[in-house]
Write an enzyme that holds these catalytic residues in place. Structure first.
Site, PDB file in Angstrom:
ATOM      1  N   ASN A   1       0.816  -1.230   0.000  1.00 39.74           N
ATOM      2  CA  ASN A   1       0.000   0.000   0.000  1.00 39.74           C
ATOM      3  C   ASN A   1       0.844   1.272   0.000  1.00 39.74           C
ATOM      4  O   ASN A   1       0.293   2.373  -0.107  1.00 39.74           O
ATOM      5  CB  ASN A   1      -0.977   0.027   1.189  1.00 39.74           C
ATOM      6  CG  ASN A   1      -0.275  -0.006   2.522  1.00 39.74           C
ATOM      7  OD1 ASN A   1       0.170  -1.061   2.959  1.00 39.74           O
ATOM      8  ND2 ASN A   1      -0.151   1.133   3.173  1.00 39.74           N
TER       9      ASN A   1
ATOM     10  N   ILE B   1       7.878   1.415  -2.090  1.00 46.75           N
ATOM     11  CA  ILE B   1       8.375   0.593  -3.203  1.00 46.75           C
ATOM     12  C   ILE B   1       7.361  -0.505  -3.550  1.00 46.75           C
ATOM     13  O   ILE B   1       7.135  -0.797  -4.732  1.00 46.75           O
ATOM     14  CB  ILE B   1       9.741  -0.042  -2.842  1.00 46.75           C
ATOM     15  CG1 ILE B   1      10.703   1.018  -2.288  1.00 46.75           C
ATOM     16  CG2 ILE B   1      10.360  -0.705  -4.074  1.00 46.75           C
ATOM     17  CD1 ILE B   1      11.924   0.442  -1.576  1.00 46.75           C
ATOM     18  N   GLY B   2       6.756  -1.082  -2.533  1.00 47.33           N
ATOM     19  CA  GLY B   2       5.773  -2.150  -2.772  1.00 47.33           C
ATOM     20  C   GLY B   2       4.601  -1.651  -3.601  1.00 47.33           C
ATOM     21  O   GLY B   2       4.134  -2.347  -4.516  1.00 47.33           O
TER      22      GLY B   2
ATOM     23  N   TYR C   1      16.591  -3.854  13.159  1.00 45.67           N
ATOM     24  CA  TYR C   1      16.266  -3.872  11.723  1.00 45.67           C
ATOM     25  C   TYR C   1      17.388  -4.543  10.917  1.00 45.67           C
ATOM     26  O   TYR C   1      17.129  -5.397  10.063  1.00 45.67           O
ATOM     27  CB  TYR C   1      16.054  -2.432  11.268  1.00 45.67           C
ATOM     28  CG  TYR C   1      15.825  -2.231   9.791  1.00 45.67           C
ATOM     29  CD1 TYR C   1      14.594  -2.494   9.211  1.00 45.67           C
ATOM     30  CD2 TYR C   1      16.849  -1.747   8.976  1.00 45.67           C
ATOM     31  CE1 TYR C   1      14.379  -2.274   7.848  1.00 45.67           C
ATOM     32  CE2 TYR C   1      16.649  -1.527   7.623  1.00 45.67           C
ATOM     33  CZ  TYR C   1      15.414  -1.787   7.066  1.00 45.67           C
ATOM     34  OH  TYR C   1      15.207  -1.578   5.718  1.00 45.67           O
TER      35      TYR C   1
HETATM   36  N1  LIG Z   1      13.150   3.293   1.853  1.00 47.18           N
HETATM   37  C1  LIG Z   1      14.417   2.956   1.988  1.00 47.18           C
HETATM   38  O1  LIG Z   1      15.327   3.813   1.912  1.00 47.18           O
HETATM   39  C2  LIG Z   1      14.808   1.526   2.194  1.00 47.18           C
HETATM   40  C3  LIG Z   1      16.174   1.227   2.359  1.00 47.18           C
HETATM   41  C4  LIG Z   1      16.547  -0.098   2.541  1.00 47.18           C
HETATM   42  C5  LIG Z   1      15.595  -1.099   2.543  1.00 47.18           C
HETATM   43  N2  LIG Z   1      14.279  -0.783   2.385  1.00 47.18           N
HETATM   44  C6  LIG Z   1      13.303  -1.897   2.398  1.00 47.18           C
HETATM   45  O2  LIG Z   1      12.428  -1.797   1.284  1.00 47.18           O
HETATM   46  C7  LIG Z   1      11.145  -2.336   1.631  1.00 47.18           C
HETATM   47  C8  LIG Z   1      10.059  -1.327   1.320  1.00 47.18           C
HETATM   48  O3  LIG Z   1      10.348  -0.127   2.021  1.00 47.18           O
HETATM   49  P1  LIG Z   1       9.577   1.243   1.766  1.00 47.18           P
HETATM   50  O4  LIG Z   1      10.564   2.332   1.894  1.00 47.18           O
HETATM   51  O5  LIG Z   1       8.766   1.137   0.542  1.00 47.18           O
HETATM   52  O6  LIG Z   1       8.674   1.270   3.096  1.00 47.18           O
HETATM   53  P2  LIG Z   1       7.268   1.899   3.458  1.00 47.18           P
HETATM   54  O7  LIG Z   1       6.782   2.848   2.419  1.00 47.18           O
HETATM   55  O8  LIG Z   1       7.407   2.376   4.871  1.00 47.18           O
HETATM   56  O9  LIG Z   1       6.343   0.616   3.406  1.00 47.18           O
HETATM   57  C9  LIG Z   1       6.417  -0.369   4.371  1.00 47.18           C
HETATM   58  C10 LIG Z   1       5.165  -1.222   4.208  1.00 47.18           C
HETATM   59  O10 LIG Z   1       5.212  -2.281   5.174  1.00 47.18           O
HETATM   60  C11 LIG Z   1       3.939  -2.342   5.782  1.00 47.18           C
HETATM   61  N3  LIG Z   1       3.968  -2.945   7.097  1.00 47.18           N
HETATM   62  C12 LIG Z   1       4.749  -2.624   8.152  1.00 47.18           C
HETATM   63  N4  LIG Z   1       4.415  -3.398   9.208  1.00 47.18           N
HETATM   64  C13 LIG Z   1       3.416  -4.216   8.793  1.00 47.18           C
HETATM   65  C14 LIG Z   1       2.648  -5.232   9.422  1.00 47.18           C
HETATM   66  N5  LIG Z   1       2.817  -5.576  10.713  1.00 47.18           N
HETATM   67  N6  LIG Z   1       1.701  -5.876   8.698  1.00 47.18           N
HETATM   68  C15 LIG Z   1       1.491  -5.538   7.407  1.00 47.18           C
HETATM   69  N7  LIG Z   1       2.182  -4.587   6.754  1.00 47.18           N
HETATM   70  C16 LIG Z   1       3.129  -3.931   7.452  1.00 47.18           C
HETATM   71  C17 LIG Z   1       3.481  -0.888   5.862  1.00 47.18           C
HETATM   72  O11 LIG Z   1       2.095  -0.838   6.111  1.00 47.18           O
HETATM   73  P3  LIG Z   1       1.382   0.464   6.770  1.00 47.18           P
HETATM   74  O12 LIG Z   1       1.132   1.431   5.650  1.00 47.18           O
HETATM   75  O13 LIG Z   1       0.141  -0.108   7.360  1.00 47.18           O
HETATM   76  O14 LIG Z   1       2.334   1.022   7.785  1.00 47.18           O
HETATM   77  C18 LIG Z   1       3.875  -0.425   4.475  1.00 47.18           C
HETATM   78  O15 LIG Z   1       2.907  -0.796   3.537  1.00 47.18           O
HETATM   79  C19 LIG Z   1      11.233  -2.700   3.118  1.00 47.18           C
HETATM   80  O16 LIG Z   1      11.538  -4.067   3.256  1.00 47.18           O
HETATM   81  C20 LIG Z   1      12.393  -1.860   3.619  1.00 47.18           C
HETATM   82  O17 LIG Z   1      13.029  -2.431   4.734  1.00 47.18           O
HETATM   83  C21 LIG Z   1      13.860   0.508   2.216  1.00 47.18           C
END
Ligand SMILES: NC(=O)c1ccc[n+]([C@@H]2O[C@H](COP(=O)([O-])OP(=O)(O)OC[C@H]3O[C@@H](n4cnc5c(N)ncnc54)[C@H](OP(=O)(O)O)[C@@H]3O)[C@@H](O)[C@H]2O)c1
Length: 280
Positions: free
Chosen positions: A10, A13-14, A168
């Site tokens: 939602n 990146i996802g 993390y």
């Molecule tokens: N952004 C970066 O710079 C970065 C760097 C390194 C790695 N990553 C990795 O890339 C991936 C995507 O990151 P992103 O930046 O796109 O993150 P994001 O926008 O914060 O999205 C995280 C997603 O995980 C969901 N989530 C968290 N806890 C949950 C739970 N208990 N049950 C169901 N859903 C849950 C969140 O849902 P809600 O909307 O309900 O909170 C949200 O949809 C992650 O694995 C992250 O560790 C990101």
């Protein structure tokens, strides 16, 4: 039609990967914990792609029962699955004390490691039925700052000490170890990992950060890439041929994981432990 599940699809990146795969004609199911955000993401993807091939299942990944229910509901409705993308992660620097889930597990570990393990196991029979079943586990480039890191089995539940960032990176290392083990355990499915670089974050998602942390994030965002760009790697690894390696970076180039991730004894120890924890 190919089918994929994207956890946490939602936002970030996802969400972008979901949109790109719908644009390619895939059926995408988002596994999300919040119904309002899930519905809104589906609505936007439908509006922006002109395709209704996106839906959601409610899944709180920090809750074993909810993970099991979501997987069962998905299989009951769809039966087939080609790609599972374990994208969601729990990482909030404003959380200073460990939070325990209803299963008695530290919340980040439950969300970031146990849930990807459990979803993979529950959905494996469906992935094995696909002619090209794949699992993508999402890790972090930040691990390169910890070249000597190893998994602290005595603190997986935050019982000795807790910090959201240390936890993390321990989780992301564990996910790489799990992925390497799955590659041997699941011969009929390809398992790969993505090393996500610094990607623009929506800071409004973290209202409890201190002003200093918000300023640090704003500074970091100047050196970050857009979520769409990183999502292209998920989309390529999910839908294209020719990626036979293990871990891929933001350029779709194969990179090495931290040395300790390749320790087979520790991988097996982790896999067995996750199996025991998932039986709670
Ligand atoms: N952004 C970066 O710079 C970065 C760097 C390194 C790695 N990553 C990795 O890339 C991936 C995507 O990151 P992103 O930046 O796109 O993150 P994001 O926008 O914060 O999205 C995280 C997603 O995980 C969901 N989530 C968290 N806890 C949950 C739970 N208990 N049950 C169901 N859903 C849950 C969140 O849902 P809600 O909307 O309900 O909170 C949200 O949809 C992650 O694995 C992250 O560790 C990101």
């Amino acid at each position: 039609m190919k089918r994929t599940i994207i956890t946490g699809g939602n936002s970030g990146i996802g969400y972008q990967a979901a949109k790109q795969l719908v644009q390619k004609g895939w059926q995408v199911t988002l596994f999300c914990r919040n119904e309002r955000r899930a519905k809104e993401a589906c609505r936007k993807i439908t509006e922006e792609t002109g395709s209704g091939q996106v839906d959601y299942k409610l899944a709180d990944l920090a809750d074993i029962r909810s993970v099991r229910q979501a997987a069962a509901a998905y299989l009951e409705q769809n039966r087939s699955l080609d790609v599972l993308i374990n994208n969601a992660a729990d990482f909030d620097l404003s959380v200073k004390k460990r939070v325990l889930t209803r299963d008695g597990l530290e919340k980040q570990f439950a969300t970031n490691v146990l849930a990807p393990y459990l979803l993979s196991e529950l959905l494996l029979p469906a992935l094995e039925e696909s002619s090209d079943g794949r699992i993508l586990n999402i890790s972090s480039k930040g691990l390169i700052m910890y070249p000597r890191i190893s998994l602290d089995f005595d603190n997986l539940n935050g019982e000795k000490s807790y910090s959201p960032s240390k936890t993390y990176y321990q989780n992301k290392l564990a996910l790489l170890m799990l992925s390497l083990y799955q590659r041997e355990q699941y011969p009929k499915v390809s398992v790969q990992a993505v090393r996500v670089t610094n990607v623009k974050l929506d800071i409004s998602r973290y209202p409890n950060l201190t002003p200093v942390m918000k300023a640090v994030y704003r500074l970091k965002s100047r050196f970050s890439i857009p979520a769409e760009k990183m999502a292209e790697v998920y989309t390529a690894l999910a839908s294209e041929a020719g990626f036979d390696g293990f871990l891929y970076d933001e350029h779709c180039k194969e990179v090495k994981a931290n040395r300790s991730a390749y320790n087979k004894t520790e991988q097996e120890r982790l896999y067995r432990l996750l199996g025991e924890l998932a039986r709670r």
